[in-house]
Each structure stands twice: as structure tokens, then as C-alpha cells.
Design a protein around this motif. Structure first.
Motif, PDB file in Angstrom:
ATOM      1  N   ILE A  38       0.866  -1.180   0.000  1.00  0.00           N
ATOM      2  CA  ILE A  38       0.000   0.000   0.000  1.00  0.00           C
ATOM      3  C   ILE A  38       0.902   1.229   0.000  1.00  0.00           C
ATOM      4  N   GLY A  39       0.529   2.240  -0.735  1.00  0.00           N
ATOM      5  CA  GLY A  39       1.347   3.448  -0.700  1.00  0.00           C
ATOM      6  C   GLY A  39       1.130   4.341  -1.898  1.00  0.00           C
ATOM      7  N   GLY A  40       2.003   5.345  -1.990  1.00  0.00           N
ATOM      8  CA  GLY A  40       1.912   6.299  -3.091  1.00  0.00           C
ATOM      9  C   GLY A  40       2.745   7.531  -2.817  1.00  0.00           C
ATOM     10  N   GLU A  55      -2.638   7.184   2.648  1.00  0.00           N
ATOM     11  CA  GLU A  55      -2.683   6.169   1.588  1.00  0.00           C
ATOM     12  C   GLU A  55      -3.369   4.887   2.065  1.00  0.00           C
ATOM     13  N   ALA A  56      -3.093   4.469   3.297  1.00  0.00           N
ATOM     14  CA  ALA A  56      -3.710   3.250   3.836  1.00  0.00           C
ATOM     15  C   ALA A  56      -5.224   3.405   3.949  1.00  0.00           C
ATOM     16  N   GLU A  57      -5.672   4.582   4.332  1.00  0.00           N
ATOM     17  CA  GLU A  57      -7.111   4.844   4.420  1.00  0.00           C
ATOM     18  C   GLU A  57      -7.719   4.901   3.016  1.00  0.00           C
ATOM     19  N   GLU A  58      -7.087   5.618   2.100  1.00  0.00           N
ATOM     20  CA  GLU A  58      -7.622   5.761   0.749  1.00  0.00           C
ATOM     21  C   GLU A  58      -7.673   4.436  -0.012  1.00  0.00           C
ATOM     22  N   GLU A  59      -6.654   3.613   0.142  1.00  0.00           N
ATOM     23  CA  GLU A  59      -6.552   2.396  -0.660  1.00  0.00           C
ATOM     24  C   GLU A  59      -7.194   1.174  -0.024  1.00  0.00           C
ATOM     25  N   GLU A  98     -10.315   1.276  -4.051  1.00  0.00           N
ATOM     26  CA  GLU A  98      -9.945   1.717  -5.385  1.00  0.00           C
ATOM     27  C   GLU A  98     -10.087   0.540  -6.328  1.00  0.00           C
ATOM     28  N   GLU A  99      -9.799   0.742  -7.600  1.00  0.00           N
ATOM     29  CA  GLU A  99      -9.957  -0.334  -8.583  1.00  0.00           C
ATOM     30  C   GLU A  99      -8.927  -1.446  -8.412  1.00  0.00           C
TER      31      GLU A  99
END
Length: 142
Positions: A38-40, A55-59, A98-99
Motif C-alpha cells: 500500500i502506498g503512493g 494512503e492506507a485509508e484511501e486504498e 480503489e480499482e
């Protein structure tokens, strides 16, 4: 963000019961179809820890886990990746937001999974108690 590196990222591995949470990437093109943590990107004004939490919350919907920075991987002056791990006693709920598909992969089979470069050593390294590692990787960048 660092002014020394062109790009700055975070990468996190949720490790629990000999499994690691990975996501099958759809972008960027060089990662398409491969598994990664997970990350970005770290956004302007964010610390690496703040970026990892976001990032962990978003993904994956992982808003209530404790991320610990383990070290960094530097790719010359091109990029730096801040590596985090989370080792909860009980696997937290995660949700594909996310996708990109989320999968629990056996840590012992990580070499057999179609992963992006460097996961073959980063996941096992994050399973240890080693802290503050610095890895300098030189590659030809296009």
C-alpha cells in the motif's frame, strides 16, 4: 517533501499471521498486473507518516492501524521510498476502496508472487526487527 529527490513515496506492508496485504496494481504501466504494498506519493506539506496513514485509508480503509517507519530505499537522486510496516495481533478489516484488488499473500510464498521489484527483500526485511535501514538501489532510469 525532500528537495534532494525528484520523487518521494511511501510504501507499507500490513503483516499478520504470516500473511502480507498486497494490492494488484493497475497503474503506473510498469507496475500493471503486479503486486505491491500500500502506498503512493507524498503530497506537499505531508510527512512520510502522514502520507502512509492517508494512503492506507484511501486504498484499503485502514484508518486505525499503527504504521512504523522501518527505513528507506533510495533510487539514486531520482526517488526515495519511505518503507513502513504494521504488525497487528489481529488482522484488521480492510476494504478495497480503489480499482486495484487487495489480496492477502503468504509471506513464505512472496518469491512466487508476481510482485514489483524489491518486494522480494523488503517484505522479509519488514518481518524482522531491523529498524532504520537505508538501501541505495542504482538502476537505469528512462
Amino acid at each position: 517533501m525532500s528537495k534532494f529527490f525528484q520523487e518521494e513515496y511511501v510504501l507499507g506492508f500490513l503483516l499478520c499471521d504470516n500473511f502480507v496485504l498486497l494490492m494488484q496494481k493497475t497503474k503506473p504501466e510498469w507496475q500493471k498486473g503486479k503486486f505491491n504494498g500500500i502506498g503512493g506519493n507524498i503530497e506537499e506539506g505531508e510527512s512520510p507518516t502522514e502520507a502512509m496513514i492517508r494512503e492506507a485509508e484511501e486504498e484499503a480503509g485502514l484508518g486505525n492501524v499503527e504504521w512504523v517507519q522501518r527505513g528507506v530505499v533510495m533510487y539514486g537522486k531520482k526517488a526515495i521510498c519511505h518503507v513502513f510496516s504494521c504488525k497487528p495481533d489481529i488482522l484488521p478489516n480492510f476494504t478495497q476502496k480503489e480499482e486495484e484488488k487487495l489480496s492477502l499473500c503468504s509471506i513464505h510464498r512472496i518469491l512466487k508472487v508476481n510482485c514489483v521489484q524489491d518486494l522480494d527483500y523488503l517484505v522479509p526485511l519488514c518481518c524482522t526487527d531491523i529498524q532504520n535501514f537505508i538501501i541505495d538501489v542504482y538502476r537505469d532510469w528512462e
